[in-house]
Motif scaffolding. Structure first.
Motif, short mmCIF file in Angstrom:
data_model
loop_
_atom_site.label_atom_id
_atom_site.label_comp_id
_atom_site.label_asym_id
_atom_site.label_seq_id
_atom_site.Cartn_x
_atom_site.Cartn_y
_atom_site.Cartn_z
N GLY A 78 -40.00 -21.32 2.06
CA GLY A 78 -41.32 -20.79 1.76
C GLY A 78 -42.03 -20.32 3.01
O GLY A 78 -41.44 -20.17 4.08
N SER A 79 -43.33 -20.10 2.89
CA SER A 79 -44.11 -19.57 4.02
C SER A 79 -44.88 -20.70 4.70
O SER A 79 -45.37 -21.62 4.06
N GLU A 80 -44.96 -20.59 6.00
CA GLU A 80 -45.74 -21.53 6.79
C GLU A 80 -47.21 -21.13 6.82
O GLU A 80 -48.10 -21.99 6.83
N ARG A 81 -47.47 -19.83 6.80
CA ARG A 81 -48.84 -19.33 6.87
C ARG A 81 -49.24 -18.67 5.56
O ARG A 81 -48.42 -18.45 4.67
N LYS A 159 -28.09 -25.80 -2.72
CA LYS A 159 -28.34 -24.40 -3.04
C LYS A 159 -29.62 -23.96 -2.35
O LYS A 159 -30.59 -24.72 -2.32
N MET A 160 -29.61 -22.77 -1.83
CA MET A 160 -30.77 -22.24 -1.12
C MET A 160 -31.44 -21.15 -1.96
O MET A 160 -30.77 -20.26 -2.48
N ILE A 161 -32.76 -21.24 -2.07
CA ILE A 161 -33.55 -20.21 -2.73
C ILE A 161 -34.42 -19.56 -1.67
O ILE A 161 -35.23 -20.22 -1.02
N SER A 162 -34.23 -18.26 -1.49
CA SER A 162 -34.96 -17.56 -0.43
C SER A 162 -35.12 -16.10 -0.81
O SER A 162 -34.48 -15.60 -1.74
N HIS A 163 -35.97 -15.41 -0.06
CA HIS A 163 -36.19 -13.98 -0.27
C HIS A 163 -35.16 -13.17 0.50
O HIS A 163 -34.84 -13.49 1.65
N ASP A 164 -34.67 -12.12 -0.14
CA ASP A 164 -33.75 -11.19 0.50
C ASP A 164 -34.45 -9.84 0.61
O ASP A 164 -34.60 -9.12 -0.38
N PRO A 165 -34.92 -9.45 1.81
CA PRO A 165 -35.65 -8.19 1.94
C PRO A 165 -34.80 -6.96 1.69
O PRO A 165 -35.32 -5.89 1.39
N VAL A 167 -32.79 -6.35 -0.78
CA VAL A 167 -32.85 -5.95 -2.20
C VAL A 167 -34.21 -6.26 -2.80
O VAL A 167 -34.43 -6.03 -3.99
N GLU A 168 -35.14 -6.81 -1.97
CA GLU A 168 -36.49 -7.15 -2.41
C GLU A 168 -36.47 -8.07 -3.63
O GLU A 168 -37.20 -7.88 -4.59
N GLN A 169 -35.60 -9.07 -3.55
CA GLN A 169 -35.48 -10.05 -4.64
C GLN A 169 -35.30 -11.44 -4.05
O GLN A 169 -34.98 -11.60 -2.87
N VAL A 170 -35.48 -12.43 -4.91
CA VAL A 170 -35.19 -13.81 -4.54
C VAL A 170 -33.72 -14.09 -4.84
O VAL A 170 -33.23 -13.75 -5.91
N ARG A 171 -33.03 -14.68 -3.88
CA ARG A 171 -31.60 -14.96 -4.07
C ARG A 171 -31.36 -16.45 -4.12
O ARG A 171 -32.06 -17.23 -3.48
N VAL A 172 -30.34 -16.85 -4.86
CA VAL A 172 -29.90 -18.25 -4.94
C VAL A 172 -28.45 -18.28 -4.48
O VAL A 172 -27.60 -17.61 -5.06
N GLU A 173 -28.17 -19.04 -3.42
CA GLU A 173 -26.82 -19.08 -2.85
C GLU A 173 -26.42 -20.51 -2.53
O GLU A 173 -27.27 -21.34 -2.20
N TYR A 174 -25.11 -20.76 -2.60
CA TYR A 174 -24.58 -22.06 -2.17
C TYR A 174 -24.61 -22.14 -0.66
O TYR A 174 -24.15 -21.24 0.04
N LEU A 175 -25.16 -23.23 -0.17
CA LEU A 175 -25.05 -23.54 1.26
C LEU A 175 -23.89 -24.52 1.46
O LEU A 175 -23.08 -24.37 2.38
N LEU A 176 -23.81 -25.51 0.62
CA LEU A 176 -22.69 -26.45 0.56
C LEU A 176 -22.30 -26.65 -0.90
O LEU A 176 -23.18 -26.84 -1.74
N PRO A 177 -21.01 -26.64 -1.23
CA PRO A 177 -19.87 -26.33 -0.37
C PRO A 177 -19.91 -24.87 0.12
O PRO A 177 -20.41 -24.00 -0.58
N PRO A 178 -19.34 -24.62 1.30
CA PRO A 178 -19.38 -23.26 1.84
C PRO A 178 -18.30 -22.36 1.23
O PRO A 178 -17.39 -22.85 0.54
N PHE A 179 -18.43 -21.09 1.47
CA PHE A 179 -17.42 -20.09 1.10
C PHE A 179 -17.16 -20.03 -0.42
O PHE A 179 -16.03 -19.78 -0.84
N SER A 221 -34.18 -13.49 7.52
CA SER A 221 -34.44 -12.59 6.40
C SER A 221 -35.66 -13.05 5.60
O SER A 221 -36.49 -12.24 5.18
N SER A 222 -35.77 -14.37 5.40
CA SER A 222 -36.91 -14.91 4.68
C SER A 222 -38.21 -14.64 5.43
O SER A 222 -39.22 -14.24 4.84
N LEU A 223 -38.19 -14.87 6.75
CA LEU A 223 -39.39 -14.64 7.56
C LEU A 223 -39.73 -13.15 7.61
O LEU A 223 -40.91 -12.77 7.62
N GLN A 224 -38.70 -12.32 7.60
CA GLN A 224 -38.93 -10.87 7.55
C GLN A 224 -39.62 -10.50 6.24
O GLN A 224 -40.59 -9.73 6.23
#
Length: 281
Positions: A78-81, A159-165, A167-179, A221-224
């Motif tokens: 999320g955002s700090e500010r 799982k990580m939920i973050s913004h992807d600038p 595609v201007e969308q929120v993405r959900v990706e596996y952090l662990l397990p990797p690959f 990317s999230s901070l961007q």
């Protein structure tokens, strides 16, 4: 006249606020450009490490087997500010749509997002997020330490939920397990890799490098995206203030005309009172 002076004072205050917001918007724009370059470099590194992992796992597929997870953790960037519009709201909307999110635990990054989830029973931990690019490295060290603490307790899925600038969308990706995206990839043009380390040691180091590079790319990317949201939010606020200032300027001009009219009337009345024949003494 008192009302007009109060109006002019308010106009001055709003003009100063507008200048501050313009400066904040310019700073956000510069951060977007710096973070875009850094995220691009990290993305190239992540792609290279994924290629190495794909080649390695083609010949050592057993390393893709992980212990069944005992828990699922969602990591929300999320955002700090503030002044970031719907940035945090869209993360929460995506979390609500995730299957099984009701039973998952949450690691929340960013003060503003934490303030919206501080009473959530799923909250496992919260971390201060980076505000600018120079704070990313220190934040990553704190985040990796927190993830390591949870790994030592039990096998888990993150799982990580973050913004992807991009595609201007929120993405959900596996952090662990990797690959996870490499699971079912077919390759027939490879020769076995020549390793200077035992396969297990090589894979452990590969995962460590990949997690650091992947997190670095996602955080940048999230901070961007956050700064892009801030630019849009501040741009709307600046335009709103400009509209108010324009209306206040017209109102001030109208009041000034009324004051001038009143002053002329007073002068005319004073002139009439001193004409010959109007002596009241």
């Amino acid at each position: 006249m008192t009302h007009r002076h109060a109006l002019e004072q308010r106009r001055t205050q709003l003009s100063e606020a507008q200048e501050i917001m313009e400066s904040m918007k310019s700073l956000a724009f510069m951060e977007v450009r710096k973070l875009e370059q850094r995220a691009t470099m990290q993305r190239a590194l992540v792609d290279t490490l994924e290629q190495v992992a794909a080649d390695f796992l083609h010949f050592y597929p057993d390393f893709h087997a992980w212990a069944p997870p005992e828990a699922t953790i969602y990591l929300l960037l999320g955002s700090e500010r503030g002044f970031s519009g719907a940035f945090n709201g869209r993360l929460l909307e995506q979390l609500a749509d995730e299957p099984g999110a009701e039973q998952a635990r949450l690691i929340v990054c960013g003060h503003k997002l934490h303030s919206r989830l501080k009473d959530d029973p799923r909250l496992l931990a919260s971390l201060d997020g980076p505000s600018v690019q120079d704070e990313v490295q220190g934040f990553l060290l704190n985040l990796l330490e927190r993830i390591s603490q949870e790994q030592r307790k039990s096998a888990l899925t993150i799982k990580m939920i973050s913004h992807d600038p991009a595609v201007e969308q929120v993405r959900v990706e596996y952090l662990l397990p990797p690959f996870q995206t490499l699971l079912n990839t077919e390759r027939s043009d490879l020769t076995p890799p020549l390793l200077n380390l035992p396969p297990r040691a090589f894979y452990a180091e590969l995962v460590d490098h990949y997690l650091l590079a992947s997190l670095n790319e996602k955080v940048c990317s999230s901070l961007q995206a956050e700064n892009h949201y801030r630019m849009l939010h501040l741009d709307g606020a600046v335009r709103y203030l400009q509209d108010r200032l324009d209306r206040m300027r017209l109102k001030s001009n109208q009041l000034r005309k009324e004051e001038i009219t009143e002053e002329i009337e007073v002068i005319l009345l004073s002139a009439d009172s001193v004409r010959p024949g109007n002596d009241t003494v």
